[in-house]
Design a protein around this motif. Structure first.
Motif, PDB file in Angstrom:
ATOM      1  N   CYS A   3      40.708  37.581  21.128  1.00 31.30           N
ATOM      2  CA  CYS A   3      41.049  36.169  20.982  1.00 31.30           C
ATOM      3  C   CYS A   3      42.530  36.027  20.615  1.00 31.30           C
ATOM      4  O   CYS A   3      43.171  36.980  20.172  1.00 31.30           O
ATOM      5  N   ARG A   4      43.071  34.861  20.813  1.00 34.68           N
ATOM      6  CA  ARG A   4      44.437  34.597  20.393  1.00 34.68           C
ATOM      7  C   ARG A   4      44.476  34.625  18.872  1.00 34.68           C
ATOM      8  O   ARG A   4      43.519  34.167  18.218  1.00 34.68           O
ATOM      9  N   ARG A  55      34.272  28.675  24.224  1.00 35.50           N
ATOM     10  CA  ARG A  55      33.488  29.779  24.777  1.00 35.50           C
ATOM     11  C   ARG A  55      32.662  30.392  23.654  1.00 35.50           C
ATOM     12  O   ARG A  55      33.019  30.298  22.483  1.00 35.50           O
ATOM     13  N   SER A  56      31.573  31.028  23.998  1.00 37.06           N
ATOM     14  CA  SER A  56      30.704  31.704  23.028  1.00 37.06           C
ATOM     15  C   SER A  56      30.351  33.082  23.573  1.00 37.06           C
ATOM     16  O   SER A  56      30.226  33.270  24.788  1.00 37.06           O
ATOM     17  N   THR A 114      37.602  36.088  26.740  1.00 31.08           N
ATOM     18  CA  THR A 114      38.947  35.665  26.338  1.00 31.08           C
ATOM     19  C   THR A 114      39.256  34.206  26.671  1.00 31.08           C
ATOM     20  O   THR A 114      40.180  33.625  26.109  1.00 31.08           O
ATOM     21  N   GLY A 115      38.500  33.618  27.600  1.00 25.45           N
ATOM     22  CA  GLY A 115      38.740  32.213  27.927  1.00 25.45           C
ATOM     23  C   GLY A 115      39.859  31.986  28.916  1.00 25.45           C
ATOM     24  O   GLY A 115      40.399  30.887  28.995  1.00 25.45           O
ATOM     25  N   ASN A 116      40.213  33.002  29.687  1.00 26.13           N
ATOM     26  CA  ASN A 116      41.226  32.865  30.736  1.00 26.13           C
ATOM     27  C   ASN A 116      40.585  33.037  32.105  1.00 26.13           C
ATOM     28  O   ASN A 116      39.478  33.579  32.221  1.00 26.13           O
ATOM     29  N   GLU A 131      40.224  34.775  35.837  1.00 23.39           N
ATOM     30  CA  GLU A 131      40.345  36.170  36.275  1.00 23.39           C
ATOM     31  C   GLU A 131      41.758  36.451  36.778  1.00 23.39           C
ATOM     32  O   GLU A 131      42.319  37.527  36.523  1.00 23.39           O
ATOM     33  N   GLU A 132      42.348  35.479  37.487  1.00 25.74           N
ATOM     34  CA  GLU A 132      43.705  35.657  38.007  1.00 25.74           C
ATOM     35  C   GLU A 132      44.703  35.835  36.869  1.00 25.74           C
ATOM     36  O   GLU A 132      45.580  36.699  36.917  1.00 25.74           O
ATOM     37  N   THR A 133      44.550  35.030  35.819  1.00 23.88           N
ATOM     38  CA  THR A 133      45.461  35.115  34.677  1.00 23.88           C
ATOM     39  C   THR A 133      45.314  36.447  33.955  1.00 23.88           C
ATOM     40  O   THR A 133      46.302  37.048  33.516  1.00 23.88           O
ATOM     41  N   ILE A 134      44.091  36.914  33.840  1.00 24.54           N
ATOM     42  CA  ILE A 134      43.842  38.201  33.188  1.00 24.54           C
ATOM     43  C   ILE A 134      44.599  39.314  33.914  1.00 24.54           C
ATOM     44  O   ILE A 134      45.314  40.108  33.305  1.00 24.54           O
TER      45      ILE A 134
END
Length: 373
Positions: free
Chosen positions: A224-225, A264-265, A348-350, A352-355
């Motif tokens: 997480c951030r 997200r959970s 992580t809440g991003n 797939e492209e950003t990951i």
């Protein structure tokens, strides 16, 4: 300077450094008035219209004293002067964004850009900005900001003019073709497994860092951030702490939504669950923060970095990376150990492209070319 000749006593339309102005004499006094528009065929016709209005009043003043407004206020109240200024357009757009942005602090960059616009364009009309001037502003801005930041600011201006066109405040978008080239960004350098072990071991054994050890372990464990971990409250966990809901963060002294404004959970592994249960006091309130600063206040990112993170890595002689690197580290190790990109994105809440684009590095150090044949 170029000037259109007119009969003696009439108003002449000229330019000063490319900007239109009017000049005339009446009763022995010289008058000069800036039109406030750059010289082009359309704007020159507006200036001609202003000139004819002044000439008509000068002629009438011989018969009806006072017909000519010596303060010139009457002649400034024209279509040219009514044109919305660049700064006014930007202020109106900023006010519009205030209603749509999830975080009020996001307006800081809009206010910051306002200062740059005032410094470069001053009081010019928004409709007077040409594509050439837009490119010149881009080049000027690149001397003050990093390319990636300048690219974002130019994108904001492009959106502002598009917004203005829809509201009939401007007719063309001079920023439409203005682009900023951003040099390739190096892949993040995640902490290796050995570095992670050293970091957590040193934090738990060194009194100076013990208070922060659970916070750092949690960040490394779930990716997480740091602000999201700082914003976690006990009500965000299930009763037995086997899962967590991440939908808020803490930063700059206040609780707010996540960076993407999405929640997200996900389930937690047993060792992390045990750490949380051990940390939770017997009498706890759902609104109490899980991770706090030594004095019990919410964690401030600057204070954490200064008091803990920087000296910690210095103690261990580990090359410095920002606390946010714990997120890069999680993503990189998860992918290396067989997680799918969609699984990492869910935690992580991003996207797939950003990951893949921003978060994945090599957790084993530099890539090595191996013999293929």
């Amino acid at each position: 300077m170029s000037t259109i000749k007119r009969p003696k006593g009439s108003v002449s339309v000229g330019t000063d450094r490319g900007w239109l102005r009017l000049r005339w004499r009446y009763k022995g006094k010289s008058y000069t008035m800036a039109v406030g528009l750059p010289d082009n065929p359309i704007n020159r016709s507006l200036a001609e219209r202003q000139a004819k209005l002044i000439e008509a009043d000068v002629e009438a003043d011989h018969i009806t004293p006072g017909a000519f407004d010596q303060t010139l206020a009457k002649y400034r109240d024209t279509d040219a002067e009514k044109a919305v200024s660049l700064i006014k357009l930007w202020e109106r757009y900023t006010e519009y964004k205030r209603k749509t942005l999830p975080d009020a602090r996001s307006l800081d960059k809009y206010h910051g850009l306002s200062g740059h616009l005032q410094e470069f364009f001053r009081k010019r009309a928004a409709s007077s900005i040409s594509e050439t001037q837009a490119f010149k502003f881009r080049d000027w801005l690149l001397k003050k900001l990093e390319p990636i930041t300048a690219r974002e600011r130019i994108g904001m201006l492009r959106a502002c003019w598009q917004w203005g066109i829809k509201r009939n405040l401007v007719t063309e978008n001079p920023w439409a073709e203005v682009r900023v080239k951003v040099p390739p960004k190096a892949k993040p350098k995640p902490f290796t497994a050995a570095e992670i072990s050293r970091i957590l071991e040193h934090m738990k054994g060194e009194p100076r860092y013990q208070h922060w050890s659970d916070f750092v372990e949690f960040c490394l464990s779930v990716g997480c951030r740091p602000g999201e971990a700082a914003g976690l409250k006990w009500k965000h966990f299930t009763e037995d702490c086997d899962s967590v809901w991440v939908g808020e963060s803490f930063g700059r002294g206040r609780q707010k939504g996540t960076k993407t404004n999405q929640a997200r959970s996900f389930q937690l592994f047993p060792e992390l669950q045990a750490m949380l249960l051990k940390r939770r006091p017997e009498k706890w309130n759902g609104n109490d923060y899980v991770f706090t600063a030594p004095k019990g206040t919410p964690i401030d990112d600057h204070n954490f970095r200064r008091r803990c993170w920087v000296p910690l890595l210095d103690d261990l002689d580990i090359p410095y990376r920002k606390p946010y690197n714990t997120r890069h580290t999680f993503c990189s190790h998860a992918l290396s150990q067989g997680w799918s990109v969609s699984e990492i994105a869910a935690v992580t809440g991003n996207s797939e492209e950003t990951i893949l684009r921003n978060y994945v590095g090599n957790p084993h150090g530099k890539a090595q070319v191996k013999r293929l044949y």
